[in-house]
Design an enzyme around this catalytic site. Structure first.
Site, PDB file in Angstrom:
ATOM      1  N   HIS A 187       0.803  -1.240   0.000  1.00 47.41           N
ATOM      2  CA  HIS A 187       0.000   0.000   0.000  1.00 47.41           C
ATOM      3  C   HIS A 187       0.830   1.281   0.000  1.00 47.41           C
ATOM      4  O   HIS A 187       0.305   2.352  -0.283  1.00 47.41           O
ATOM      5  CB  HIS A 187      -0.945   0.047   1.200  1.00 47.41           C
ATOM      6  CG  HIS A 187      -2.062  -0.948   1.107  1.00 47.41           C
ATOM      7  ND1 HIS A 187      -2.912  -0.998   0.029  1.00 47.41           N
ATOM      8  CD2 HIS A 187      -2.454  -1.936   1.944  1.00 47.41           C
ATOM      9  CE1 HIS A 187      -3.794  -1.982   0.201  1.00 47.41           C
ATOM     10  NE2 HIS A 187      -3.533  -2.569   1.356  1.00 47.41           N
ATOM     11  N   ASP A 203      -3.158 -10.182  -2.515  1.00 48.31           N
ATOM     12  CA  ASP A 203      -3.771  -9.698  -1.279  1.00 48.31           C
ATOM     13  C   ASP A 203      -5.216  -9.290  -1.625  1.00 48.31           C
ATOM     14  O   ASP A 203      -5.514  -8.964  -2.776  1.00 48.31           O
ATOM     15  CB  ASP A 203      -2.978  -8.485  -0.773  1.00 48.31           C
ATOM     16  CG  ASP A 203      -3.458  -7.963   0.573  1.00 48.31           C
ATOM     17  OD1 ASP A 203      -2.863  -8.328   1.600  1.00 48.31           O
ATOM     18  OD2 ASP A 203      -4.438  -7.183   0.581  1.00 48.31           O
ATOM     19  N   ASP A 226      -5.816 -12.238   3.464  1.00 51.13           N
ATOM     20  CA  ASP A 226      -7.078 -11.565   3.791  1.00 51.13           C
ATOM     21  C   ASP A 226      -8.143 -11.831   2.724  1.00 51.13           C
ATOM     22  O   ASP A 226      -9.256 -11.318   2.806  1.00 51.13           O
ATOM     23  CB  ASP A 226      -6.893 -10.059   4.037  1.00 51.13           C
ATOM     24  CG  ASP A 226      -5.936  -9.398   3.068  1.00 51.13           C
ATOM     25  OD1 ASP A 226      -5.571 -10.032   2.052  1.00 51.13           O
ATOM     26  OD2 ASP A 226      -5.552  -8.243   3.329  1.00 51.13           O
TER      27      ASP A 226
HETATM   28  C1  SP5 Z   1      -1.779  -4.998   3.980  1.00 51.97           C
HETATM   29  C2  SP5 Z   1      -3.269  -4.866   4.130  1.00 51.97           C
HETATM   30  O1  SP5 Z   1      -3.982  -5.838   3.988  1.00 51.97           O
HETATM   31  N1  SP5 Z   1      -3.766  -3.677   4.504  1.00 51.97           N
HETATM   32  C3  SP5 Z   1      -5.162  -3.472   4.598  1.00 51.97           C
HETATM   33  C4  SP5 Z   1      -5.535  -2.347   5.485  1.00 51.97           C
HETATM   34  C5  SP5 Z   1      -7.001  -2.061   5.438  1.00 51.97           C
HETATM   35  N2  SP5 Z   1      -7.382  -1.116   6.424  1.00 51.97           N
HETATM   36  C6  SP5 Z   1      -8.594  -0.390   6.312  1.00 51.97           C
HETATM   37  C7  SP5 Z   1      -9.800  -1.227   6.061  1.00 51.97           C
HETATM   38  C8  SP5 Z   1     -11.025  -0.343   6.007  1.00 51.97           C
HETATM   39  C9  SP5 Z   1     -12.173  -1.024   6.648  1.00 51.97           C
HETATM   40  N3  SP5 Z   1     -13.233  -0.100   6.927  1.00 51.97           N
HETATM   41  C10 SP5 Z   1     -14.130  -0.608   7.914  1.00 51.97           C
HETATM   42  C11 SP5 Z   1     -15.143   0.383   8.268  1.00 51.97           C
HETATM   43  C12 SP5 Z   1     -15.863  -0.020   9.521  1.00 51.97           C
HETATM   44  N4  SP5 Z   1     -16.601  -1.215   9.361  1.00 51.97           N
HETATM   45 ZN    ZN Z   2      -4.851  -6.640   2.364  1.00 58.01          ZN
END
Ligand code: SP5
Ligand code: ZN
Length: 362
Positions: free
Chosen positions: A179, A216, A303
């Site tokens: 990212h 991913d 994931d």
């Molecule tokens: C490396 C990797 O897999 N990074 C992913 C990071 C994702 N983080 C933010 C996900 C946003 C989820 N939003 C949820 C809102 C509340 N339910």
């Molecule tokens: Zn991810």
């Protein structure tokens, strides 16, 4: 032969994130790696350590040189120093975490962007979300993680007259990398490990055809950005449509300039059956074969697992075996570096890794 690498320093990074509207321990945790190591320990596979810590007086200069091919000097300085700066300024305690507050936003002034003087605001200049906290040991872990990508690539390239029967290195990186771009952390990523691997390979063979398969659940916006205009790196990503990081990952992002056509996004609707996932995979692999990939980097996230809190595909443990076998059969004998990206179900991440390894080797 397949080699698995990890570094104990990568376990030191343990931070917080804003998820939804809650500040919580980051889902990208040391326990993820510990669970993988435990599963490997009870299996036929052995994970070797390539610890940088024994050499730590600040990281080795070659690693820093390779890192600065991707990441701006000021950004790296920020990653290295920001925790101490916040501590000295009394903004955090010893056990505190640097988290951004205000982000860069578009304006019509035409003025060049520059890092704000305010320490809180500056953290936002070098990040795009609030899941990229920095604590006392984060920089050490980031460098150790990047070093695994670099060492793993060296072990594969076989250009230095060593007898080389290693065809695959699995680098158990954390923090992950896909990212972050040249100057922005986000999505738990600070240093782009895949980009480090590209620089390392190029230090041995400058004109190599390099393929990146990003599986991913999330689009690897950072890797896309870094290689968007690069004709010698083909980036292929299968990821959740309209999911994090939200502003990238659409099919019409195909690359620019000499890199036109060298960026292939394969977004998949969440909840799609595994058959549709495997169709996208076949398509992506066909492109990587046509490109005559000489060095393959796999950004591997677990994931995509059906029960993942941050992913919404229908991939089950046994499917990782199929995904790995299909990939390896398409690109037989191409030296391959598998980099760990995401995957947040601690109870299953070990079994998922074993399933992947089984498929890769079969
Ligand atoms: C490396 C990797 O897999 N990074 C992913 C990071 C994702 N983080 C933010 C996900 C946003 C989820 N939003 C949820 C809102 C509340 N339910
Ligand atoms: Zn991810």
């Amino acid at each position: 032969m397949l080699v698995i690498l990890w570094d104990p320093d990568t376990l030191l990074h343990k931070t917080v994130e804003l998820l939804g509207s809650n500040l919580i321990p980051a889902l990208e945790s040391p326990e993820r790696l510990e669970a993988i190591l435990k599963a490997l320990h009870n299996s036929e596979y052995r994970a070797g350590t390539r610890p940088l810590s024994s050499l730590w007086e600040g990281p080795k200069s070659r690693l820093l040189e390779l890192t600065s091919e991707t990441h701006g000097h000021e950004y790296l300085r920020h990653l290295r120093n920001v925790y101490e700066e916040w501590l000295s300024a009394g903004l955090i305690e010893q056990d505190g975490h640097v988290l951004p507050e205000c982000f860069v936003f578009p304006t019509s002034t035409g003025k060049p962007l520059r890092p704000p003087r305010d320490l809180f605001a500056r953290a936002g200049y070098y990040a795009f979300d609030m899941s990229s906290g920095i604590m006392s040991e984060s920089y050490r872990a980031m460098i150790a993680s990047a070093n695994l990508a670099c060492e793993g690539t060296d072990m594969l390239c076989g250009f230095d007259d060593r007898p080389n029967d290693i065809d695959t290195v699995v680098a158990l990186c954390r923090p992950p990398g896909h990212h972050c771009d040249g100057q922005r952390a986000g999505g738990y990523c600070y240093i782009n490990n895949a980009a480090l691997a590209v620089s390392t390979w190029r230090s041995h063979q400058s004109d190599a055809q390099i393929g990146i398969l990003d599986i991913d659940f999330h689009h690897g916006n950072g890797t896309q950005e870094i290689f968007y205009a690069d004709a010698k790196v083909l980036y292929v990503s299968i990821h959740g449509e309209d999911e994090f990081p939200y502003y990238t990952g659409v099919e019409d992002e195909t690359g620019s300039g000499e890199g036109k056509g060298m960026n292939i996004n394969l977004p998949l609707k969440v909840g799609s059956p595994i058959e549709e996932y495997l169709e996208k995979l076949d398509y992506g692999l066909k492109k990587l074969v046509e490109f005559k990939t000489e060095f393959l980097i796999v950004s591997l996230g677990f994931d995509t697992f059906h029960a993942d809190p941050l992913g919404h595909f229908q991939v089950h443990t046994e499917d990782y075996e199929t995904i790995a076998r299909t990939t390896r059969q398409a690109l037989k004998e191409v030296p391959a570096l598998v980099l760990l990206e995401g995957g947040y179900v601690i109870e299953h991440i070990g079994a998922n890794m074993l399933s992947f390894l089984k498929g890769w080797k079969s």
